[in-house]
Design an enzyme around this catalytic site. Structure first.
Site, PDB file in Angstrom:
ATOM      1  N   ASP A  37     -23.880  39.621  11.097  1.00  0.00           N
ATOM      2  CA  ASP A  37     -24.683  40.715  11.641  1.00  0.00           C
ATOM      3  C   ASP A  37     -24.021  42.066  11.401  1.00  0.00           C
ATOM      4  OD1 ASP A  37     -26.586  38.946  12.587  1.00  0.00           O
ATOM      5  OD2 ASP A  37     -26.135  39.261  14.709  1.00  0.00           O
ATOM      6  N   ASP A  50     -22.046  40.146  16.868  1.00  0.00           N
ATOM      7  CA  ASP A  50     -23.262  39.352  16.767  1.00  0.00           C
ATOM      8  C   ASP A  50     -24.211  39.825  17.852  1.00  0.00           C
ATOM      9  OD1 ASP A  50     -24.695  37.320  15.409  1.00  0.00           O
ATOM     10  OD2 ASP A  50     -24.329  35.947  17.072  1.00  0.00           O
ATOM     11  N   LYS A  52     -27.681  39.241  20.025  1.00  0.00           N
ATOM     12  CA  LYS A  52     -28.591  38.220  20.528  1.00  0.00           C
ATOM     13  C   LYS A  52     -29.597  38.872  21.467  1.00  0.00           C
ATOM     14  CE  LYS A  52     -25.911  34.757  18.997  1.00  0.00           C
ATOM     15  NZ  LYS A  52     -26.254  34.068  17.778  1.00  0.00           N
TER      16      LYS A  52
END
Length: 138
Positions: A37, A50, A52
């Protein structure tokens, strides 16, 4: 979607020195690849990030499931792939965007990343052994 965006804006304000975004990385020695990412600095410390989304807070690392192992795999690949370019990261960051509330930030120190990397490498080795075994059986 804007509620998720609003959730992560304070975290994004702490992200600087972006090196990679949605970038292909591979680990030439261990033979795996993926798309990370983000690699950037969070509060001045280089890390693999990352992102989410969730409807409810996770409240604990255990409820992130395999996200820390995923971060470790990307961290390992980034460090291998970019070793000749003076890019090395040892920290991990998982940001969980939530509707109508601030994002959750999970910060992983190098010691934790080393443990997750060991877990990742064990899983990878098992997968590769099973894959080779299945090829032999065909």
């Amino acid at each position: 979607m804007s509620t998720y965006w609003n959730s992560v804006v304070p975290v994004l304000n702490e992200i600087h020195q972006v090196k990679l975004v949605e970038a292909f990385v591979c680990h030439q020695k261990l033979h795996y690849a993926g798309v990370v990412d983000c690699v950037a600095s969070y509060q001045g410390i280089p890390c693999v990030c990352d992102w989410k989304t969730a409807d409810k807070p996770k409240n604990s690392i255990s409820r992130l499931y395999d996200a820390p192992v995923q971060i470790a795999a990307y961290l390992d690949a980034v460090n291998c792939f970019y070793q000749d370019y003076d890019l090395e990261v040892n920290h991990g960051l998982v940001v969980v965007a939530l509707p109508e509330m601030p994002a959750e930030v999970f910060w992983f120190l190098p010691e934790a990343m080393q443990e997750y990397t060991l877990t990742w490498r064990k899983r990878l080795k098992l997968f590769q052994q099973n894959y080779e075994h299945n090829l032999e059986c065909q």
